[in-house]
Design a protein around this motif. Structure first.
Motif, PDB file in Angstrom:
ATOM      1  N   UNK A 140     -10.787 -35.479 -37.382  1.00  0.00           N
ATOM      2  CA  UNK A 140     -11.258 -34.462 -38.317  1.00  0.00           C
ATOM      3  C   UNK A 140     -10.210 -33.386 -38.520  1.00  0.00           C
ATOM      4  N   UNK A 141      -9.595 -32.938 -37.419  1.00  0.00           N
ATOM      5  CA  UNK A 141      -8.553 -31.913 -37.513  1.00  0.00           C
ATOM      6  C   UNK A 141      -7.370 -32.437 -38.326  1.00  0.00           C
ATOM      7  N   UNK A 142      -6.960 -33.670 -38.039  1.00  0.00           N
ATOM      8  CA  UNK A 142      -5.844 -34.242 -38.785  1.00  0.00           C
ATOM      9  C   UNK A 142      -6.131 -34.343 -40.264  1.00  0.00           C
ATOM     10  N   UNK A 143      -7.318 -34.811 -40.602  1.00  0.00           N
ATOM     11  CA  UNK A 143      -7.670 -34.965 -42.016  1.00  0.00           C
ATOM     12  C   UNK A 143      -7.779 -33.619 -42.722  1.00  0.00           C
ATOM     13  N   UNK A 144      -8.162 -32.579 -41.985  1.00  0.00           N
ATOM     14  CA  UNK A 144      -8.307 -31.258 -42.602  1.00  0.00           C
ATOM     15  C   UNK A 144      -6.979 -30.695 -43.081  1.00  0.00           C
ATOM     16  N   UNK A 145      -5.873 -31.153 -42.510  1.00  0.00           N
ATOM     17  CA  UNK A 145      -4.564 -30.687 -42.965  1.00  0.00           C
ATOM     18  C   UNK A 145      -3.804 -31.809 -43.693  1.00  0.00           C
ATOM     19  N   UNK A 197       3.183 -36.435 -41.760  1.00  0.00           N
ATOM     20  CA  UNK A 197       2.441 -37.395 -42.573  1.00  0.00           C
ATOM     21  C   UNK A 197       1.354 -38.096 -41.768  1.00  0.00           C
ATOM     22  N   UNK A 198       1.581 -38.298 -40.464  1.00  0.00           N
ATOM     23  CA  UNK A 198       0.583 -39.036 -39.682  1.00  0.00           C
ATOM     24  C   UNK A 198       0.749 -38.766 -38.188  1.00  0.00           C
ATOM     25  N   UNK A 224     -13.232 -42.424 -37.218  1.00  0.00           N
ATOM     26  CA  UNK A 224     -12.552 -41.821 -38.367  1.00  0.00           C
ATOM     27  C   UNK A 224     -11.077 -42.112 -38.459  1.00  0.00           C
ATOM     28  N   UNK A 225     -10.560 -43.064 -37.654  1.00  0.00           N
ATOM     29  CA  UNK A 225      -9.144 -43.416 -37.735  1.00  0.00           C
ATOM     30  C   UNK A 225      -8.839 -44.074 -39.077  1.00  0.00           C
ATOM     31  N   UNK A 243      -4.411 -40.401 -39.376  1.00  0.00           N
ATOM     32  CA  UNK A 243      -4.510 -40.600 -37.919  1.00  0.00           C
ATOM     33  C   UNK A 243      -4.679 -42.094 -37.652  1.00  0.00           C
ATOM     34  N   UNK A 244      -3.763 -42.651 -36.881  1.00  0.00           N
ATOM     35  CA  UNK A 244      -3.779 -44.078 -36.554  1.00  0.00           C
ATOM     36  C   UNK A 244      -3.914 -44.255 -35.043  1.00  0.00           C
ATOM     37  N   UNK A 245      -4.387 -45.426 -34.650  1.00  0.00           N
ATOM     38  CA  UNK A 245      -4.584 -45.740 -33.230  1.00  0.00           C
ATOM     39  C   UNK A 245      -3.506 -46.707 -32.760  1.00  0.00           C
ATOM     40  N   UNK A 246      -2.977 -46.459 -31.557  1.00  0.00           N
ATOM     41  CA  UNK A 246      -1.986 -47.345 -30.956  1.00  0.00           C
ATOM     42  C   UNK A 246      -2.650 -48.270 -29.938  1.00  0.00           C
TER      43      UNK A 246
END
Length: 639
Positions: free
Chosen positions: A599-604, A572-573, A626-627, A608-611
């Protein structure tokens, strides 16, 4: 309605139509046959009876007795005799209703027969006209029995056909079940492929879906390789293949600020003395080969441990960050042994010293204080002219032996489990519009009036191999919290949740018992553990997602080449490791790397979150990259 049910309905309707048609045709044919036979029988019986009456002399009394006796046999509905003028002389008629068949059946299939008519004579003189009609109740009885037999045969045939049809239908629709499962998997971001069935229509669908899944896997694999290439160009020393100083120090900084099992460990510095002299003696090209082998050896060491990192700080200084290593000599000894083996294999070890300094870091330390004590210990060690390992302690404090500390922590943790001393602290993860996505629930320990952070006790939980017990405790705490507050809550689980077979069954039972709360639970597994035990991780994902729970990977960015393995996981993320977020606004290489990762994460279909976001500048830069959200000291949830 499912296709399976629709096909069954179609089959049943078709069988009913066939039965109805067969029943109607058979019954009508039987009815016509009976009508014809009864009509012929009426004519024959009328002629025979008239002849018998004629031979008896046509006496009125005798006529009446004969006709009454014939009627009393029960086979006739009507017998009458009229004189030549049409006047009724004798009448015998059965007016009782027909009860050999249901009334609806009698009404639907009414039997109409012609009466038998014959002339009764006395010599050459006509006595009268005899009319005779056989009783139709026997025809209705026979016709009704025939209909019942036909219905019984049809019922048996339908049951047999249903059983055989069910088996055939199950065999035919088996590929459809696989297609549905594949479609559901793709809907859950699991891009799987299945064998193509023999049925042409299903084969075309499966072929198209397999092609799409294969294309996504290929693209994901290519992007993972490209990410790895950019990461190596930006972060890796070209000669040794080790991390450069800047990304390594950011990893150390992120470890010191982390609030998990990586918040405590060891940091080791090692110096290859006489490297400049060796360059002059053997040549730069030969020494680059030696340094490359040294880098390979150090990478081999860190790859065998989760989240360890190796670095070439400068020309002759090397470092290893070893989270969770509570023995400060562990990484230092492995470094010395590995580098010495490389030099001995090249016969370059003569006159070369490998002094090392190591220290234990803990949550809350600063890079400056750690490096100061390491540099001092390393300098003193080098002055002594020996390849020894110096343990640098903070100030004058000497650490207790690891075994003694383990026993103390064992008692503390065992009592804490008995007394339910663990609790959760909550930190928001916010989205693009500053909306709450979920609360990160970090485990804490109440002990002797203090609230210990996870970084203080998790390394000992890990070392004492009771991580699974703590994971179960955290899951229960989070589910109870969700039931009370209703807020979506994320928890961090250890490698035990992935590798221990019983954990998947246990969490499945918990989610079944608390299905409503499970839908608001988010589970995170460290990147290193997820990729190292990828098959077990997939099993965990499949089980928890079946309950509506969301699952993700945290500390992402160190194994980008393995992203291609996520095509059929159903994540999921992803949460980007804090070391890549540090000063991201001033690091164009990391910006490019993380932008592509988003971009890769959104394509599937993966968020994507930032820590570990500390400043507004870091947060704004991550938004531009794009996060989808962020968490950290610099993130707060505003009403």
């Amino acid at each position: 309605m499912s296709l399976h049910k629709k096909l069954w309905i179609a089959i049943i309707v078709l069988l009913l139509l066939v039965f109805s048609g067969s029943f109607l045709v058979s019954t009508v044919s039987a009815k016509s046959y009976l009508e014809q036979q009864i009509s012929m029988k009426n004519a024959d019986n009328a002629a025979a009876l008239a002849l018998s009456l004629t031979q008896q002399g046509a006496d009125d009394i005798l006529l009446e007795l004969t006709l009454s006796a014939q009627f009393d046999t029960g086979f006739y509905e009507l017998i009458e005799l009229r004189d030549p003028e049409g006047k009724l002389k004798i009448l015998r008629q059965d007016e009782q209703p027909i009860d050999q068949a249901p009334s609806w059946f009698v009404t639907a299939f009414e039997i109409n027969v012609d009466a038998g008519i014959a002339t009764v004579q006395s010599g050459w003189q006509q006595v009268g006209t005899l009319t005779l009609r056989s009783h139709s109740k026997f025809a209705y009885e026979r016709l009704w029995q025939s209909a019942q037999m036909l219905a019984l045969i049809f019922l048996v045939a339908m049951l047999i056909s249903g059983f055989l049809g069910g088996q055939v239908l199950k065999r035919i629709l088996k590929p459809l079940d696989d297609v549905v499962e594949q479609a559901q998997a793709i809907g859950n971001r699991r891009f799987i492929t299945i064998p193509e069935p023999s049925t042409l229509e299903f084969k075309q669908v499966v072929s198209a879906m397999n092609e799409m899944s294969a294309r996504i896997k290929h693209v994901l694999g290519q992007e993972a390789k490209r990410l790895q290439k950019w990461q190596r160009e930006a972060h890796v020393d070209k000669v040794t293949g080790l991390n450069n100083r800047e990304p390594f120090m950011k990893s150390v900084d992120a470890a010191l600020e982390s609030d998990d099992v990586n918040a405590t460990g060891s940091l080791t510095l090692l110096r290859i003395t006489g490297l400049a002299r060796m360059n002059q003696l053997f040549g730069r090209a030969a020494m680059d080969g030696v340094l490359s082998e040294v880098g390979n050896e150090l990478n081999r060491i860190v790859m065998s441990h989760s989240r360890w990192a190796a670095c070439r700080l400068n020309g002759s200084d090397f470092a290893i960050l070893a989270p969770r290593a509570m023995d400060p000599n562990e990484a230092a000894q492995q470094m010395q042994d590995g580098i010495r083996q490389v030099l001995e294999a090249r016969s370059m070890d003569e006159g070369i010293l490998l002094p090392a300094a190591t220290t234990i870091y803990a949550h809350g330390d600063t890079i400056g204080s750690i490096m100061t004590r390491l540099d001092g210990a390393l300098l003193a060690n080098e002055r002594e002219g020996e390849s020894s390992i110096s343990v640098a302690f903070e100030g004058d404090i000497q650490m207790q032996p690891v075994r003694q500390q383990m026993e103390e922590w064992r008692e503390i943790l065992e009592q804490s489990f008995r007394d339910q001393n663990f609790l959760l602290d909550y930190f928001p993860l916010v989205g693009l519009e500053n909306e709450l996505i979920h609360y990160e629930a970090m485990v804490r320990l109440k002990w002797q009036g203090e609230k210990l952070s996870a970084g203080q006790f998790l390394p000992w939980v890990n070392r004492l191999e009771i991580s699974s017990e703590l994971d179960k405790h955290v899951v229960d705490l989070a589910l109870r919290s969700i039931e009370t507050t209703g807020y979506p809550t994320a928890i961090n689980l250890s490698v035990a949740a992935v590798v221990e077979p019983g954990f998947v069954s246990w969490i499945g039972e918990r989610f079944t018992a608390k299905s409503a709360a499970a839908k608001n639970l988010w589970i995170e597994i460290p990147e290193a553990m997820a990729f190292r035990h990828i098959q077990n991780f997939k099993s965990l994902c499949k089980r928890v997602k079946a309950s509506g729970c969301k699952i993700g990977i945290e500390h992402v960015g160190h194994q980008l080449s393995d992203l291609g393995n996520l095509s059929d996981v159903g994540l999921d993320y992803l949460k980007i490791d804090a070391s890549f977020v540090r000063d991201i606004e001033n690091n164009s290489a990391n910006q490019t790397l993380l932008r592509t990762l988003c971009t890769v994460g959104h394509s599937i279909g993966v968020k994507v979150y930032a820590e570990g976001v500390r400043t507004e500048q870091e947060w704004q830069t991550m938004l531009e990259i794009g996060a989808d959200g962020a968490t950290g000291p610099g993130i707060s949830l505003t009403e």
